[in-house]
Design a protein around this motif. Structure first.
Motif, short mmCIF file in Angstrom:
data_model
loop_
_atom_site.label_atom_id
_atom_site.label_comp_id
_atom_site.label_asym_id
_atom_site.label_seq_id
_atom_site.Cartn_x
_atom_site.Cartn_y
_atom_site.Cartn_z
N MET A 1 0.82 -1.20 0.00
CA MET A 1 0.00 0.00 0.00
C MET A 1 0.86 1.27 0.00
N VAL B 1 -2.77 8.99 -12.07
CA VAL B 1 -3.19 8.52 -10.74
C VAL B 1 -3.32 7.01 -10.73
N GLY B 2 -3.74 6.43 -11.86
CA GLY B 2 -3.92 4.98 -11.93
C GLY B 2 -2.64 4.22 -11.64
N SER B 3 -1.51 4.75 -12.09
CA SER B 3 -0.23 4.07 -11.84
C SER B 3 0.07 3.99 -10.35
N LEU B 4 -0.30 5.05 -9.62
CA LEU B 4 -0.08 5.06 -8.17
C LEU B 4 -1.03 4.12 -7.45
N SER B 5 -2.27 4.05 -7.93
CA SER B 5 -3.26 3.20 -7.25
C SER B 5 -3.02 1.72 -7.53
N GLU B 6 -2.53 1.39 -8.73
CA GLU B 6 -2.30 -0.01 -9.08
C GLU B 6 -0.98 -0.53 -8.53
N GLY B 7 -0.03 0.36 -8.27
CA GLY B 7 1.22 -0.04 -7.63
C GLY B 7 2.21 -0.74 -8.54
N PRO C 1 3.58 5.43 -3.39
CA PRO C 1 3.86 6.84 -3.01
C PRO C 1 5.28 7.05 -2.54
#
Length: 431
Positions: A61, A156-162, A65
């Motif tokens: 998680m 933002v999707g790249s950050l949420s998918e990890g 970031p």
């Protein structure tokens, strides 16, 4: 007066933590308890899997970031676009050389050891239902899908998918943009600096759960795959663990000496992270800690921020050892003849497929299926043989990946003159 002065001086000295408060001791105790529970109460041990999975999810998680903040800050503070490219190129060259050496070491040892000789397995009699999803997934791997997958659909999707490489791409772009803005971008850099400290603080809190995660992961592994798997494929496991040790001490050891530091001292310094990797069979579980510890060792943040995340996709020495060892083992077990030319071709295929499935869940097993599909001579169904011990094999490959990336970071830092050698020796010598 003398007493009070002495007391003040004593209180100013750093107080050594008691042995039972040190993370590596707690993880070792948790692993021992997990082994006992998994061995004597296998059903209970299997039900403890959520403890290990939950800990890994907590760390994952925070990975995106943290990588974003670290890489952006490292590049923005570098003030030299050419140096960013130079570090990246040097890193990729080093990664390619070391993974090639790892594949060669794996092929040589497994050919000499021959753990699959005499098994005489008929692949047509194997139950492939449990591995069908991996074989299906393997067709999606390859260099072109891999390169396209680096580009995220949204920022933002790249950050949420990890996805590590997607996060790395947007981080590099953001860092380069801030570098071009100069003084105008300083408020953003200062904000990211604060945000970065918050996320690293969260990592410190989550790591308190590492012993619980280690306990659950080890209990599950032993409970589900324990004694039976060790007896049936014990020769392969011993062969692979020995191969990992040979690579660490016979390849990474001399590289360490050439760079002027002791590999043993580095492993002692990273013992917490190595044990967590060993217990959870996930090197991602310590990625944020690796960023912190390599900076504390004297490597500049700009190099650490680029090399560690990139290494998690391109410098998987343990995964390469696994692929070479297991592929030849399956050929031996199914009586599939492979001459020297075919094994050289196999090495070339592994160099491509090992990069092509970076970031895929269960990447090592997916790449194995992809490699067998590509080569064609070894029955793809034979991967069912090692599904039961894949997690036990991961006990060797994940710590090897971790140590390989730590050495790579120091090597590239020294190569780039971004290493504080005096600080490194102070830290490794516990001064």
């Amino acid at each position: 007066m003398l007493t009070s002065t002495t007391g003040a001086a004593a209180s100013a000295q750093p107080v050594a933590r008691r042995w039972y408060k040190q993370l590596w001791v707690q993880v070792l105790i948790a692993m021992a308890l997990g082994i006992l529970i998994g061995h004597f109460f296998p059903d209970a041990g299997t039900r403890l899997q959520p403890l290990g999975d939950g800990f890994i999810k907590l760390i994952r998680m925070l990975i995106a970031p943290i990588i974003f903040c670290t890489v952006v800050l490292g590049i923005a503070k570098m003030d030299d676009m050419a140096r960013v490219g130079r570090v990246a190129v040097k890193g990729l060259i080093y990664f390619e050389v070391m993974t090639t050496i790892a594949l060669v070491v794996g092929l040589v040892v497994v050919n000499l050891w021959q753990p699959g000789a005499g098994m005489n397995v008929n692949a047509s009699n194997l139950d492939t239902a449990s591995v069908s999803k991996y074989v299906a997934q393997s067709h999606e791997t390859g260099m072109v899908p891999f390169i396209m997958n680096i580009i995220p659909n949204t920022f933002v999707g790249s950050l949420s998918e990890g996805h590590i490489l997607q996060v790395l791409l947007i981080s590099v772009l953001t860092g380069c943009a801030l570098m071009r803005f100069g003084a105008v971008g300083k408020p953003v850099i200062e904000l990211l600096d604060i945000v970065s400290k918050v996320f690293f603080g969260m990592v410190g809190i989550v790591m308190w759960a590492a012993p619980i995660g280690a306990f659950g992961a080890i209990a599950f592994t032993v409970g589900k795959y324990g004694a039976g798997a060790l007896l049936s494929l014990g020769n392969l496991l011993v062969c692979f663990y020995v191969t990992c040790l040979i690579f660490i001490f016979a390849v990474l050891g001399p590289v360490s000496r050439l760079c002027g530091f002791s590999l043993f001292k580095l492993m002692r310094y990273l013992r917490d992270e190595i044990l967590v990797c060993l217990a959870t069979t996930s090197s991602e579980s310590v990625l944020p800690r690796m960023l912190i510890k390599m900076e504390q060792l004297g490597c500049k943040p700009s190099v650490v921020g680029l090399i560690i995340p990139t290494g998690y996709s391109f410098n998987l020495d343990g995964t390469c050892l696994y692929l070479a060892s297991v592929t030849i083992f399956l050929a031996q077990a199914t009586n599939t003849p492979l001459d020297l030319t075919q094994q050289i071709v196999l090495l070339g295929v592994l160099l491509l497929t090992s990069k092509g499935a970076a970031g895929v869940a269960g990447a090592a097993f997916v790449v194995l299926a992809a490699t067998l599909s590509t080569v064609g001579s070894i029955p793809v169904a034979s991967v069912a043989l090692i599904l039961g011990v894949h997690r036990l094999l991961s006990e060797g490959l994940t710590p090897t990946n971790l140590i390989g990336n730590a050495v790579a970071t120091i090597v590239i830092s020294k190569w780039e003159k971004a290493l504080d050698t005096e600080q490194m020796h102070r830290v490794l010598n516990r001064e």
